[in-house]
Scaffold this motif. Sequence first.
Motif, mmCIF file in Angstrom:
data_model
loop_
_atom_site.group_PDB
_atom_site.id
_atom_site.type_symbol
_atom_site.label_atom_id
_atom_site.label_comp_id
_atom_site.label_asym_id
_atom_site.label_seq_id
_atom_site.Cartn_x
_atom_site.Cartn_y
_atom_site.Cartn_z
ATOM 1 N N VAL A 175 53.184 33.910 42.436
ATOM 2 C CA VAL A 175 52.335 33.543 41.441
ATOM 3 C C VAL A 175 51.175 32.964 41.135
ATOM 4 O O VAL A 175 50.019 32.396 40.872
ATOM 5 N N ALA A 176 52.125 32.015 40.621
ATOM 6 C CA ALA A 176 51.961 30.757 39.803
ATOM 7 C C ALA A 176 51.088 30.158 40.255
ATOM 8 O O ALA A 176 49.897 29.076 40.066
ATOM 9 N N ASN A 177 51.867 29.806 41.433
ATOM 10 C CA ASN A 177 51.414 28.238 42.185
ATOM 11 C C ASN A 177 49.971 29.087 43.329
ATOM 12 O O ASN A 177 49.367 28.555 43.781
ATOM 13 N N VAL A 178 49.987 30.291 43.626
ATOM 14 C CA VAL A 178 49.575 30.942 44.275
ATOM 15 C C VAL A 178 47.714 30.829 43.646
ATOM 16 O O VAL A 178 46.533 29.776 44.307
ATOM 17 N N ILE A 179 47.284 31.103 42.294
ATOM 18 C CA ILE A 179 46.504 30.765 41.401
ATOM 19 C C ILE A 179 46.143 29.350 41.250
ATOM 20 O O ILE A 179 45.378 29.017 41.295
ATOM 21 N N ALA A 180 47.224 28.329 41.169
ATOM 22 C CA ALA A 180 46.729 27.135 40.795
ATOM 23 C C ALA A 180 46.188 26.540 42.343
ATOM 24 O O ALA A 180 45.396 25.783 42.242
ATOM 25 N N ASP A 208 60.462 33.106 42.580
ATOM 26 C CA ASP A 208 60.737 33.504 41.510
ATOM 27 C C ASP A 208 59.880 32.505 40.257
ATOM 28 O O ASP A 208 59.568 32.087 40.583
ATOM 29 N N GLY A 209 59.543 33.112 38.762
ATOM 30 C CA GLY A 209 59.082 32.846 38.400
ATOM 31 C C GLY A 209 58.789 31.027 37.861
ATOM 32 O O GLY A 209 58.175 30.521 38.094
ATOM 33 N N ASN A 210 60.043 30.529 38.485
ATOM 34 C CA ASN A 210 60.394 29.117 38.030
ATOM 35 C C ASN A 210 59.425 29.116 39.452
ATOM 36 O O ASN A 210 59.479 27.325 39.653
ATOM 37 N N GLY A 211 59.428 29.274 40.516
ATOM 38 C CA GLY A 211 59.218 28.445 41.573
ATOM 39 C C GLY A 211 60.584 28.275 42.201
ATOM 40 O O GLY A 211 60.325 28.299 43.672
ATOM 41 N N GLU A 219 60.111 40.434 42.133
ATOM 42 C CA GLU A 219 59.757 40.435 40.594
ATOM 43 C C GLU A 219 58.159 40.545 41.121
ATOM 44 O O GLU A 219 57.382 40.752 39.697
ATOM 45 N N GLU A 220 57.435 39.611 41.464
ATOM 46 C CA GLU A 220 56.515 39.734 41.939
ATOM 47 C C GLU A 220 56.086 40.850 42.876
ATOM 48 O O GLU A 220 56.318 40.452 44.166
ATOM 49 N N ASN A 221 55.091 40.990 43.014
ATOM 50 C CA ASN A 221 54.657 42.216 44.678
ATOM 51 C C ASN A 221 52.981 42.304 44.758
ATOM 52 O O ASN A 221 52.479 40.812 44.276
ATOM 53 N N LEU A 225 49.962 40.142 42.678
ATOM 54 C CA LEU A 225 48.812 38.923 43.058
ATOM 55 C C LEU A 225 47.776 38.980 42.756
ATOM 56 O O LEU A 225 46.534 37.900 42.315
ATOM 57 N N ILE A 226 46.714 40.073 43.825
ATOM 58 C CA ILE A 226 45.440 40.293 43.433
ATOM 59 C C ILE A 226 44.815 40.254 42.759
ATOM 60 O O ILE A 226 43.030 39.815 42.189
ATOM 61 N N GLN A 227 45.792 40.916 41.261
ATOM 62 C CA GLN A 227 44.944 41.337 40.230
ATOM 63 C C GLN A 227 44.783 39.581 39.067
ATOM 64 O O GLN A 227 43.725 40.223 38.540
ATOM 65 N N GLN A 228 45.773 39.268 39.882
ATOM 66 C CA GLN A 228 45.500 37.683 38.882
ATOM 67 C C GLN A 228 44.583 37.418 39.554
ATOM 68 O O GLN A 228 43.759 35.797 38.787
ATOM 69 N N LEU A 229 44.588 37.356 41.014
ATOM 70 C CA LEU A 229 43.301 35.923 41.201
ATOM 71 C C LEU A 229 42.272 36.901 41.028
ATOM 72 O O LEU A 229 41.431 35.672 41.301
#
Length: 429
Positions: A175-180, A208-211, A219-221, A225-229
């Motif tokens: 998720v972190a990379n997608v947001i970036a 995972d959270g560290n990429g 750990e993510e689904n 993802l869509i909530q954070q985007l």
Amino acid sequence: MAAAKTVAFHTLGCKLNYSETSTLSRQMESEGFEKKEFDDLADVYVINTCSVTDNADKECRQLVRRIQRKSPESLVVITGCYAQLKPKEIAEIPGVDLVLGAAEKFNIVSHIKELAKGDSAKISSCEIEDVSGFNASYSINDRTRTFLKVQDGCDYTCSFCTIPQARGKSRSDNVANVIANAKEIAAGGSKEIVLTGVNLGDFGKGADGNGSLSIYNREENFFDLIQQLDEVEGIERYRISSIEPNLLTNEIIEFVSRSKKFMPHFHIPLQSGSNTILGMMRRRYKRELYAERVALIKELMPHCCIGVDVIVGFPGETDELFKETFEFLHSLDVSYLHVFTYSERDNTHALTLGPVVPTTTRYERNKALRNLSYMKMQYFTEQHAGETRPVLFEGHSKNGMMEGYTDNYIKITTPYKEEWVNEIVDWKI
């Protein structure tokens, strides 16, 4: 090879391929290559292939012949799904210099630097089981909408499909990379992101959270993802390119219905409206579940556009079973159909099934469903006549006209106005 400074790309197939081609283009431009249109003369031609249908294979061969006629000294590179599935077959096509499989696609620059015209075609591939990394990619500056790849590969074993053989196991970004990436896209001026993947709803595997990559991590689904985007500033629209009905959860549908940024538009593969055929296809749902998903979407978002993938002429599809599909689709409150004529693919379970449907019958069924699709889209558009809806206009001028799409995917065509390019305009349908 140091003298080669121009490159041209051609993409066959899906939105995922478009996102990857755009990333390959940026890689080569950063190495000093000037991008050309595919019809122009270039030092290097790159064809990113699909292998969903026989037609994609034939088109690849035709493109290589075209290059040979107009620019026989140019280097020709073939990558994509067809390249992973049949590298030796492609290497034997006169004029092909390099075949890059799934693992080597994003190492294209280093491979090209080692190429010389006239050498025998080089194959750089590997067993698909060894492909485990995820390469993020997105299209930008190509169009108003940006295709952002967030997932790749598939763990499903649908009996007609070669994509797992071409792209490997399901894996995704985190998720972190997608947001970036979404923030980077927003900074570039794009207003709409289309989320793409092979099996998008399976997002979460391989991150995972560290990429770090782990095929089994969850750990993510996709819902995370869509909530954070939805919170990313600068992006005004998101679309979900395609999502399996068994992975399109109620919470995803409910979230989209509340979201200001996720558009009321779903594309949900069905493939057949017959439970008998769905079983033979090894699909992971029955038509009753599909109908439930459509009903919930329409209950929460009556204005929502719903697209459907469907395959005609699958082995064993009798007239009666096709009629089941036709009547099921006719009864559903969906907006358009993407109709595919079944074509035999090597190394698939479907080759063992029967009876085989004659080619002429396949085409007749395709035509019947395309006619149904036309009527569905006409009806959907008429339902919204007189409404004012937001339209994002694209920058291409086609004979003095421009195109855009409403939030619920109704296509609008109007005389070109430069000030409307990449702008969202309230439009009375």
